[in-house]
Design an enzyme around this catalytic site. Structure first.
Site, PDB file in Angstrom:
ATOM      1  N   THR A 106     -32.430 -16.488  81.544  1.00  0.00           N
ATOM      2  CA  THR A 106     -31.608 -17.441  82.306  1.00  0.00           C
ATOM      3  C   THR A 106     -31.970 -18.875  81.949  1.00  0.00           C
ATOM      4  OG1 THR A 106     -31.620 -15.864  84.132  1.00  0.00           O
ATOM      5  CG2 THR A 106     -30.974 -18.138  84.666  1.00  0.00           C
ATOM      6  N   MET A 153     -33.888 -16.318  72.855  1.00  0.00           N
ATOM      7  CA  MET A 153     -34.761 -15.194  72.497  1.00  0.00           C
ATOM      8  C   MET A 153     -34.626 -14.823  71.021  1.00  0.00           C
ATOM      9  SD  MET A 153     -36.057 -13.590  75.454  1.00  0.00           S
ATOM     10  CE  MET A 153     -36.044 -14.207  77.131  1.00  0.00           C
ATOM     11  N   HIS A 208     -21.354 -24.435  72.535  1.00  0.00           N
ATOM     12  CA  HIS A 208     -21.283 -23.112  73.175  1.00  0.00           C
ATOM     13  C   HIS A 208     -19.862 -22.842  73.669  1.00  0.00           C
ATOM     14  CE1 HIS A 208     -25.689 -23.541  73.330  1.00  0.00           C
ATOM     15  NE2 HIS A 208     -25.699 -22.229  73.348  1.00  0.00           N
ATOM     16  N   LYS A 262     -19.792 -21.478  79.532  1.00  0.00           N
ATOM     17  CA  LYS A 262     -21.196 -21.845  79.795  1.00  0.00           C
ATOM     18  C   LYS A 262     -21.252 -22.899  80.901  1.00  0.00           C
ATOM     19  CE  LYS A 262     -25.588 -22.976  77.611  1.00  0.00           C
ATOM     20  NZ  LYS A 262     -26.289 -21.936  78.376  1.00  0.00           N
TER      21      LYS A 262
HETATM   22  N1  NAD Z   1     -32.381 -17.014  76.513  1.00  0.00           N
HETATM   23  C1  NAD Z   1     -31.394 -16.600  75.717  1.00  0.00           C
HETATM   24  O1  NAD Z   1     -31.612 -16.172  74.558  1.00  0.00           O
HETATM   25  C2  NAD Z   1     -29.986 -16.627  76.249  1.00  0.00           C
HETATM   26  C3  NAD Z   1     -28.921 -16.123  75.491  1.00  0.00           C
HETATM   27  C4  NAD Z   1     -27.665 -16.056  76.069  1.00  0.00           C
HETATM   28  C5  NAD Z   1     -27.480 -16.493  77.369  1.00  0.00           C
HETATM   29  N2  NAD Z   1     -28.522 -16.983  78.064  1.00  0.00           N
HETATM   30  C6  NAD Z   1     -28.425 -17.380  79.460  1.00  0.00           C
HETATM   31  O2  NAD Z   1     -28.276 -16.211  80.253  1.00  0.00           O
HETATM   32  C7  NAD Z   1     -27.530 -16.504  81.432  1.00  0.00           C
HETATM   33  C8  NAD Z   1     -26.354 -15.553  81.556  1.00  0.00           C
HETATM   34  O3  NAD Z   1     -25.471 -15.754  80.476  1.00  0.00           O
HETATM   35  P1  NAD Z   1     -24.131 -14.876  80.329  1.00  0.00           P
HETATM   36  O4  NAD Z   1     -23.341 -15.501  79.236  1.00  0.00           O
HETATM   37  O5  NAD Z   1     -24.479 -13.438  80.244  1.00  0.00           O
HETATM   38  O6  NAD Z   1     -23.438 -15.191  81.741  1.00  0.00           O
HETATM   39  P2  NAD Z   1     -22.396 -14.299  82.560  1.00  0.00           P
HETATM   40  O7  NAD Z   1     -21.807 -15.215  83.576  1.00  0.00           O
HETATM   41  O8  NAD Z   1     -21.503 -13.561  81.630  1.00  0.00           O
HETATM   42  O9  NAD Z   1     -23.331 -13.211  83.287  1.00  0.00           O
HETATM   43  C9  NAD Z   1     -24.185 -13.483  84.362  1.00  0.00           C
HETATM   44  C10 NAD Z   1     -24.224 -12.248  85.218  1.00  0.00           C
HETATM   45  O10 NAD Z   1     -25.230 -12.407  86.223  1.00  0.00           O
HETATM   46  C11 NAD Z   1     -24.713 -11.850  87.414  1.00  0.00           C
HETATM   47  N3  NAD Z   1     -25.448 -12.325  88.585  1.00  0.00           N
HETATM   48  C12 NAD Z   1     -25.397 -13.543  89.165  1.00  0.00           C
HETATM   49  N4  NAD Z   1     -26.172 -13.562  90.273  1.00  0.00           N
HETATM   50  C13 NAD Z   1     -26.733 -12.320  90.378  1.00  0.00           C
HETATM   51  C14 NAD Z   1     -27.612 -11.696  91.320  1.00  0.00           C
HETATM   52  N5  NAD Z   1     -28.078 -12.370  92.366  1.00  0.00           N
HETATM   53  N6  NAD Z   1     -27.961 -10.407  91.111  1.00  0.00           N
HETATM   54  C15 NAD Z   1     -27.515  -9.728  90.030  1.00  0.00           C
HETATM   55  N7  NAD Z   1     -26.661 -10.255  89.126  1.00  0.00           N
HETATM   56  C16 NAD Z   1     -26.281 -11.539  89.296  1.00  0.00           C
HETATM   57  C17 NAD Z   1     -23.243 -12.238  87.408  1.00  0.00           C
HETATM   58  O11 NAD Z   1     -22.474 -11.451  88.317  1.00  0.00           O
HETATM   59  C18 NAD Z   1     -22.899 -11.978  85.951  1.00  0.00           C
HETATM   60  O12 NAD Z   1     -22.515 -10.638  85.736  1.00  0.00           O
HETATM   61  C19 NAD Z   1     -27.161 -17.982  81.315  1.00  0.00           C
HETATM   62  O13 NAD Z   1     -28.121 -18.772  81.985  1.00  0.00           O
HETATM   63  C20 NAD Z   1     -27.244 -18.243  79.808  1.00  0.00           C
HETATM   64  O14 NAD Z   1     -27.452 -19.584  79.475  1.00  0.00           O
HETATM   65  C21 NAD Z   1     -29.770 -17.061  77.534  1.00  0.00           C
HETATM   66  O1  LIG Z   2     -24.221 -18.317  76.025  1.00  0.00           O
HETATM   67  C1  LIG Z   2     -25.150 -18.964  76.532  1.00  0.00           C
HETATM   68  O2  LIG Z   2     -25.099 -19.398  77.701  1.00  0.00           O
HETATM   69  C2  LIG Z   2     -26.371 -19.230  75.740  1.00  0.00           C
HETATM   70  N1  LIG Z   2     -27.379 -19.759  76.371  1.00  0.00           N
HETATM   71  C3  LIG Z   2     -28.662 -20.057  75.825  1.00  0.00           C
HETATM   72  C4  LIG Z   2     -28.929 -21.531  75.919  1.00  0.00           C
HETATM   73  O3  LIG Z   2     -28.617 -22.147  76.959  1.00  0.00           O
HETATM   74  O4  LIG Z   2     -29.498 -22.101  74.974  1.00  0.00           O
HETATM   75  C5  LIG Z   2     -28.856 -19.493  74.430  1.00  0.00           C
HETATM   76  C6  LIG Z   2     -27.616 -19.497  73.603  1.00  0.00           C
HETATM   77  C7  LIG Z   2     -26.446 -18.829  74.324  1.00  0.00           C
END
Ligand code: NAD
Ligand SMILES: O=C(O)C1=N[C@H](C(=O)O)CCC1
Length: 272
Positions: free
Chosen positions: A102, A128, A158, A162
């Site tokens: 997250t 990651m 992005h 986002k």
């Molecule tokens: N660190 C990384 O490599 C990386 C990569 C991609 C995305 N992200 C991050 O991951 C997060 C999610 O991205 P996404 O594109 O999958 O978003 P998304 O909106 O598609 O998915 C988020 C999910 O979390 C669920 N959710 C929200 N609150 C919840 C709760 N209390 N309990 C259970 N589920 C809950 C939502 O219903 C949804 O299904 C973002 O913060 C994004 O920036 C990080």
């Molecule tokens: O799709 C997203 O949201 C992503 N979030 C991460 C970020 O905030 O850097 C990693 C890339 C995709």
């Protein structure tokens, strides 16, 4: 053969949640033992496979965190900041490792994650993928080699869904550049420019965010001087790079002491 690690995925219907399910269920080293979604979500109470439009998987989607974590080894969490704080507290109580993808967590929210002294084992990273974590180290090295004649700008792009900016990755890259320069990012960070901003301040690190369409994640670190520019770039074209990294982090937690770790620890890049 060692027993596959039991993994729970939170936010299982999300973009990353679905990708994690695919990555875990095709791994011989891991087993999906639980699926969580937010209370009130249409998938709660359904078999995960059927909810995803395929064959039953024998894993029910739940909103009961404590019950779902029972007997699991790791919970992988790509959700939202407030939800992640709750998962971190529940995971520490259950003795389950927590892999946090997250982004968009404020300093105050990060401070609410349970400390290692409360038996919390957390791996948290704004990105990651192996490629981005290598880029973090390269950014630090290049920033250390160049003086302030080189203006540093982090530019990220992005998809249009986002919700946070700058991206977690952009902040990791900005931190790395600041560390390379031997300064604190918060002292030199220029987040958004609009209107009569005045000339760029020497030594500052700028951030720019683009949002559009289905862009998975693109990051440039620009070092711009008079007469030349260096650009370090990472382009993610598929979310599986993040899911593979998260699974690697989950498997890495086996036998580790409580602590707060990042992907540089997981990938063995932290000393470089
Ligand atoms: N660190 C990384 O490599 C990386 C990569 C991609 C995305 N992200 C991050 O991951 C997060 C999610 O991205 P996404 O594109 O999958 O978003 P998304 O909106 O598609 O998915 C988020 C999910 O979390 C669920 N959710 C929200 N609150 C919840 C709760 N209390 N309990 C259970 N589920 C809950 C939502 O219903 C949804 O299904 C973002 O913060 C994004 O920036 C990080
Ligand atoms: O799709 C997203 O949201 C992503 N979030 C991460 C970020 O905030 O850097 C990693 C890339 C995709």
């Amino acid at each position: 053969m060692t027993k596959p690690m039991g993994i729970v995925v939170t936010g299982v219907s999300g973009r990353m949640g679905r990708m994690l399910v695919e990555t875990i269920t095709t791994s011989e080293k891991a087993r999906l033992v639980g699926a969580l979604e937010r209370a009130g979500h249409a998938w709660i109470g359904q078999d995960l496979g059927q909810a995803m439009g395929s064959a039953p998987m024998g894993v029910m989607v739940s909103d009961d965190i404590a019950q779902t974590l029972e007997g699991a080894d790791v919970v992988i969490d790509f959700t939202a900041p407030t939800a992640t704080i709750g998962f971190a507290q529940a995971a520490a109580r259950a003795g389950v490792a927590h892999v946090i993808g997250t982004t968009g967590m404020s300093g105050a929210e990060i401070a609410q994650l349970p400390p290692p002294s409360r038996d919390a084992l957390i791996v948290r990273a704004g990105n990651m993928s192996l490629g981005v974590n290598l880029l973090v180290q390269l950014t630090k090295q290049v920033a250390a080699a160049l003086d302030e004649d080189y203006d540093i700008e982090v530019i990220e792009a992005h998809h249009n869904q986002k919700v946070d900016a700058p991206s977690g990755t952009a902040l990791m890259l900005g931190e790395a550049a600041a560390q390379g320069r031997g300064v604190m990012l918060e002292d030199v960070s220029d987040r958004a420019r609009d209107g009569i901003t005045g000339a760029r301040q020497r030594g500052h690190i700028g951030f720019a965010a683009i949002r559009g369409g289905d862009i998975v994640g693109e990051h440039d670190v620009l070092f711009a001087a008079t007469g030349e520019r260096i650009i370090l770039r990472h382009v993610a074209s598929d979310r599986s790079v993040f899911a593979r990294g998260a699974l690697k982090a989950a498997l890495w937690t086996a036998g580790k002491a409580p602590g707060h770790y990042d992907m540089l620890d997981v990938l063995g890049l932290s000393e470089q």
